[in-house]
Design a protein around this motif. Structure first.
Motif, PDB file in Angstrom:
ATOM      1  N   PRO A 115       0.821  -1.208   0.000  1.00 18.07           N
ATOM      2  CA  PRO A 115       0.000   0.000   0.000  1.00 18.07           C
ATOM      3  C   PRO A 115       0.855   1.258   0.000  1.00 18.07           C
ATOM      4  CG  PRO A 115      -0.027  -1.073   2.152  1.00 18.07           C
ATOM      5  CD  PRO A 115       0.619  -2.022   1.213  1.00 18.07           C
ATOM      6  N   ALA A 116       0.529   2.190  -0.879  1.00 14.85           N
ATOM      7  CA  ALA A 116       1.253   3.450  -0.985  1.00 14.85           C
ATOM      8  C   ALA A 116       0.380   4.442  -1.745  1.00 14.85           C
ATOM      9  CB  ALA A 116       2.593   3.268  -1.690  1.00 14.85           C
ATOM     10  N   ARG A 117       0.534   5.703  -1.445  1.00 13.81           N
ATOM     11  CA  ARG A 117      -0.230   6.718  -2.154  1.00 13.81           C
ATOM     12  C   ARG A 117       0.248   6.844  -3.603  1.00 13.81           C
ATOM     13  NH1 ARG A 117      -3.424  10.669  -0.265  1.00 13.81           N
ATOM     14  NH2 ARG A 117      -2.701  10.289   1.869  1.00 13.81           N
ATOM     15  N   PHE A 118       1.543   6.583  -3.803  1.00 20.59           N
ATOM     16  CA  PHE A 118       2.144   6.803  -5.123  1.00 20.59           C
ATOM     17  C   PHE A 118       3.460   6.051  -5.165  1.00 20.59           C
ATOM     18  CE2 PHE A 118       4.871   9.480  -7.927  1.00 20.59           C
ATOM     19  CZ  PHE A 118       4.075   9.494  -9.077  1.00 20.59           C
ATOM     20  N   TRP A 119       3.815   5.481  -6.332  1.00 18.85           N
ATOM     21  CA  TRP A 119       5.124   4.858  -6.455  1.00 18.85           C
ATOM     22  C   TRP A 119       5.716   5.084  -7.837  1.00 18.85           C
ATOM     23  CZ3 TRP A 119       5.273   1.326 -10.330  1.00 18.85           C
ATOM     24  CH2 TRP A 119       4.140   0.546 -10.607  1.00 18.85           C
ATOM     25  N   THR A 120       7.033   5.001  -7.931  1.00 19.33           N
ATOM     26  CA  THR A 120       7.739   5.179  -9.197  1.00 19.33           C
ATOM     27  C   THR A 120       8.701   4.014  -9.415  1.00 19.33           C
ATOM     28  OG1 THR A 120       9.546   6.447  -8.171  1.00 19.33           O
ATOM     29  CG2 THR A 120       7.646   7.692  -9.002  1.00 19.33           C
ATOM     30  N   LEU A 121       9.030   3.785 -10.672  1.00 23.42           N
ATOM     31  CA  LEU A 121       9.976   2.723 -11.045  1.00 23.42           C
ATOM     32  C   LEU A 121      10.854   3.231 -12.172  1.00 23.42           C
ATOM     33  CD1 LEU A 121      10.925  -0.327 -10.990  1.00 23.42           C
ATOM     34  CD2 LEU A 121       9.196  -0.713 -12.750  1.00 23.42           C
ATOM     35  N   TYR A 122      12.172   3.079 -12.008  1.00 22.66           N
ATOM     36  CA  TYR A 122      13.070   3.443 -13.104  1.00 22.66           C
ATOM     37  C   TYR A 122      14.268   2.510 -13.127  1.00 22.66           C
ATOM     38  CZ  TYR A 122      16.201   5.954  -9.822  1.00 22.66           C
ATOM     39  OH  TYR A 122      17.066   6.286  -8.798  1.00 22.66           O
ATOM     40  N   ALA A 123      14.946   2.471 -14.267  1.00 20.79           N
ATOM     41  CA  ALA A 123      16.159   1.668 -14.437  1.00 20.79           C
ATOM     42  C   ALA A 123      17.358   2.588 -14.280  1.00 20.79           C
ATOM     43  CB  ALA A 123      16.173   0.998 -15.801  1.00 20.79           C
ATOM     44  N   ALA A 124      18.389   2.090 -13.584  1.00 18.44           N
ATOM     45  CA  ALA A 124      19.537   2.932 -13.263  1.00 18.44           C
ATOM     46  C   ALA A 124      20.841   2.172 -13.437  1.00 18.44           C
ATOM     47  CB  ALA A 124      19.425   3.432 -11.822  1.00 18.44           C
ATOM     48  N   ASP A 125      21.932   2.934 -13.452  1.00 23.05           N
ATOM     49  CA  ASP A 125      23.250   2.301 -13.426  1.00 23.05           C
ATOM     50  C   ASP A 125      23.616   2.005 -11.977  1.00 23.05           C
ATOM     51  OD1 ASP A 125      24.040   4.711 -12.279  1.00 23.05           O
ATOM     52  OD2 ASP A 125      24.910   5.493 -14.133  1.00 23.05           O
ATOM     53  N   ARG A 126      24.836   1.556 -11.732  1.00 18.21           N
ATOM     54  CA  ARG A 126      25.220   1.145 -10.382  1.00 18.21           C
ATOM     55  C   ARG A 126      25.228   2.301  -9.386  1.00 18.21           C
ATOM     56  NH1 ARG A 126      30.527  -2.399 -10.418  1.00 18.21           N
ATOM     57  NH2 ARG A 126      30.131  -2.156  -8.187  1.00 18.21           N
ATOM     58  N   SER A 127      25.381   3.528  -9.892  1.00 21.53           N
ATOM     59  CA  SER A 127      25.355   4.688  -8.994  1.00 21.53           C
ATOM     60  C   SER A 127      23.931   5.178  -8.762  1.00 21.53           C
ATOM     61  CB  SER A 127      26.199   5.828  -9.580  1.00 21.53           C
ATOM     62  OG  SER A 127      25.609   6.339 -10.758  1.00 21.53           O
ATOM     63  N   LEU A 128      22.955   4.456  -9.324  1.00 19.44           N
ATOM     64  CA  LEU A 128      21.525   4.760  -9.218  1.00 19.44           C
ATOM     65  C   LEU A 128      21.110   5.984 -10.026  1.00 19.44           C
ATOM     66  CD1 LEU A 128      20.734   3.964  -5.470  1.00 19.44           C
ATOM     67  CD2 LEU A 128      20.835   2.445  -7.452  1.00 19.44           C
ATOM     68  N   ALA A 129      21.963   6.395 -10.985  1.00 18.59           N
ATOM     69  CA  ALA A 129      21.579   7.452 -11.922  1.00 18.59           C
ATOM     70  C   ALA A 129      20.684   6.843 -12.992  1.00 18.59           C
ATOM     71  CB  ALA A 129      22.812   8.072 -12.566  1.00 18.59           C
ATOM     72  N   PRO A 130      19.552   7.460 -13.323  1.00 20.14           N
ATOM     73  CA  PRO A 130      18.641   6.894 -14.324  1.00 20.14           C
ATOM     74  C   PRO A 130      19.333   6.682 -15.667  1.00 20.14           C
ATOM     75  CG  PRO A 130      17.577   8.684 -13.129  1.00 20.14           C
ATOM     76  CD  PRO A 130      19.027   8.703 -12.732  1.00 20.14           C
ATOM     77  N   LEU A 131      19.011   5.578 -16.320  1.00 20.35           N
ATOM     78  CA  LEU A 131      19.548   5.329 -17.652  1.00 20.35           C
ATOM     79  C   LEU A 131      18.912   6.294 -18.647  1.00 20.35           C
ATOM     80  CD1 LEU A 131      19.492   1.409 -17.838  1.00 20.35           C
ATOM     81  CD2 LEU A 131      21.363   2.906 -17.123  1.00 20.35           C
ATOM     82  N   PHE A 176      22.316  -3.443 -14.886  1.00 20.73           N
ATOM     83  CA  PHE A 176      21.561  -2.274 -14.444  1.00 20.73           C
ATOM     84  C   PHE A 176      20.794  -2.627 -13.181  1.00 20.73           C
ATOM     85  CE2 PHE A 176      18.489  -4.518 -17.034  1.00 20.73           C
ATOM     86  CZ  PHE A 176      17.260  -4.310 -16.408  1.00 20.73           C
ATOM     87  N   VAL A 177      20.191  -1.626 -12.582  1.00 18.81           N
ATOM     88  CA  VAL A 177      19.457  -1.784 -11.330  1.00 18.81           C
ATOM     89  C   VAL A 177      18.050  -1.224 -11.506  1.00 18.81           C
ATOM     90  CG1 VAL A 177      19.392  -1.188  -8.864  1.00 18.81           C
ATOM     91  CG2 VAL A 177      21.589  -1.516 -10.013  1.00 18.81           C
ATOM     92  N   LEU A 178      17.063  -1.911 -10.954  1.00 25.64           N
ATOM     93  CA  LEU A 178      15.704  -1.378 -10.913  1.00 25.64           C
ATOM     94  C   LEU A 178      15.506  -0.685  -9.567  1.00 25.64           C
ATOM     95  CD1 LEU A 178      13.595  -4.284 -12.467  1.00 25.64           C
ATOM     96  CD2 LEU A 178      14.094  -2.054 -13.500  1.00 25.64           C
ATOM     97  N   VAL A 179      14.964   0.509  -9.617  1.00 22.72           N
ATOM     98  CA  VAL A 179      14.746   1.312  -8.405  1.00 22.72           C
ATOM     99  C   VAL A 179      13.256   1.622  -8.293  1.00 22.72           C
ATOM    100  CG1 VAL A 179      15.342   3.414  -7.151  1.00 22.72           C
ATOM    101  CG2 VAL A 179      17.037   2.326  -8.652  1.00 22.72           C
ATOM    102  N   MET A 180      12.644   1.181  -7.213  1.00 23.37           N
ATOM    103  CA  MET A 180      11.204   1.358  -7.000  1.00 23.37           C
ATOM    104  C   MET A 180      10.998   2.086  -5.675  1.00 23.37           C
ATOM    105  SD  MET A 180       8.352  -1.624  -7.545  1.00 23.37           S
ATOM    106  CE  MET A 180       6.746  -1.195  -8.225  1.00 23.37           C
ATOM    107  N   THR A 181      10.332   3.231  -5.739  1.00 23.11           N
ATOM    108  CA  THR A 181      10.142   4.061  -4.551  1.00 23.11           C
ATOM    109  C   THR A 181       8.658   4.193  -4.237  1.00 23.11           C
ATOM    110  OG1 THR A 181      12.134   5.333  -5.078  1.00 23.11           O
ATOM    111  CG2 THR A 181      10.600   6.301  -3.503  1.00 23.11           C
ATOM    112  N   PHE A 182       8.328   3.925  -2.991  1.00 22.62           N
ATOM    113  CA  PHE A 182       6.945   4.031  -2.518  1.00 22.62           C
ATOM    114  C   PHE A 182       6.839   5.235  -1.592  1.00 22.62           C
ATOM    115  CE2 PHE A 182       7.774  -0.362  -3.530  1.00 22.62           C
ATOM    116  CZ  PHE A 182       6.652  -0.735  -4.258  1.00 22.62           C
ATOM    117  N   TYR A 183       5.869   6.102  -1.893  1.00 17.62           N
ATOM    118  CA  TYR A 183       5.674   7.319  -1.109  1.00 17.62           C
ATOM    119  C   TYR A 183       4.431   7.197  -0.235  1.00 17.62           C
ATOM    120  CZ  TYR A 183       8.998   9.219  -4.485  1.00 17.62           C
ATOM    121  OH  TYR A 183      10.112   9.434  -5.256  1.00 17.62           O
TER     122      TYR A 183
END
Length: 211
Positions: A115-131, A176-183
């Motif tokens: 459960p979350a009000r909003f979430w995002t997903l992006y692909a990143a390099d090892r430093s977590l900078a978006p591709l 690469f790394v997948l980064v998923m953030t739940f707000y």
């Protein structure tokens, strides 16, 4: 004069025998320390990790309770970590079979989200900078733009090739790394840890992938 020269040569030899091992020891100590710090910041896991399948988060990041390695990583990358009350960021670097994500491959992400009000997903390099993303394509997908089935479920395809439906593009080569953030989610506190499940990222069989 000859005796003086001999004494000077002897003293010089003794000094070299004393200084040289000291210099070598200093070089090894400093070099080994630098290597160990680099490894700890880039490879060693932090403390207080929260695991959910393929995904890992550090809810204490950005708080005074964060471990020194997490603080150092955030300081080096310039990342502004979310507070526990704001949200939690999860990272995944391997598919359901335990293989590193490869930018030449295609993956399918399915499953429930906490459960979350909003979430995002992006692909990143090892430093977590978006591709980098293709022109006119956002670098991330968020929960309010998803195409969903009637039961609310969804499929996200992560691929270097254009895909129908929910497509998260990846570019370049290598892992690469997948980064998923739940707000605004209870996941970051103790009340949100029971039966925590996140979507699964599975490899789609493809010729030339993981060769």
């Amino acid at each position: 004069m000859k005796r003086t020269t001999q004494l000077f040569s002897l003293n010089k030899t003794i000094m070299l025998r004393t200084i040289l091992p000291t210099l070598i020891a200093l070089i090894v100590a400093i070099g080994g320390g630098m290597v160990s710090v680099y490894y700890a910041l880039d490879h060693a896991p932090g403390f207080g990790a929260l695991h959910a399948g393929q995904w890992t988060a550090y809810p204490a990041a950005g708080t005074p309770q964060a471990d020194p390695y997490t603080k150092a990583r955030d300081a080096r990358s310039g990342t502004l970590a979310l507070g526990v009350a704001e949200g939690v960021t999860f990272q995944a670097s391997r598919d359901t079979a335990g293989r590193l994500f490869d930018r030449d491959c295609t993956y399918r992400i399915t499953g429930p989200t906490p459960p979350a009000r909003f979430w995002t997903l992006y692909a990143a390099d090892r430093s977590l900078a978006p591709l980098p993303s293709p022109p006119d394509m956002p670098p991330a997908i968020h929960s309010r733009q998803l195409l969903r089935h009637q039961d609310g479920s969804f499929i996200i395809t992560v691929s270097p090739k254009a895909q129908a439906g929910n497509w998260l593009p990846i570019s370049g080569s290598g892992p690469f790394v997948l980064v998923m953030t739940f707000y605004d989610t209870p996941v970051g506190n103790s009340t949100g840890l029971s039966d925590l499940t996140l979507p699964k990222a599975s490899l789609v069989a493809e010729e030339g992938c993981h060769d």
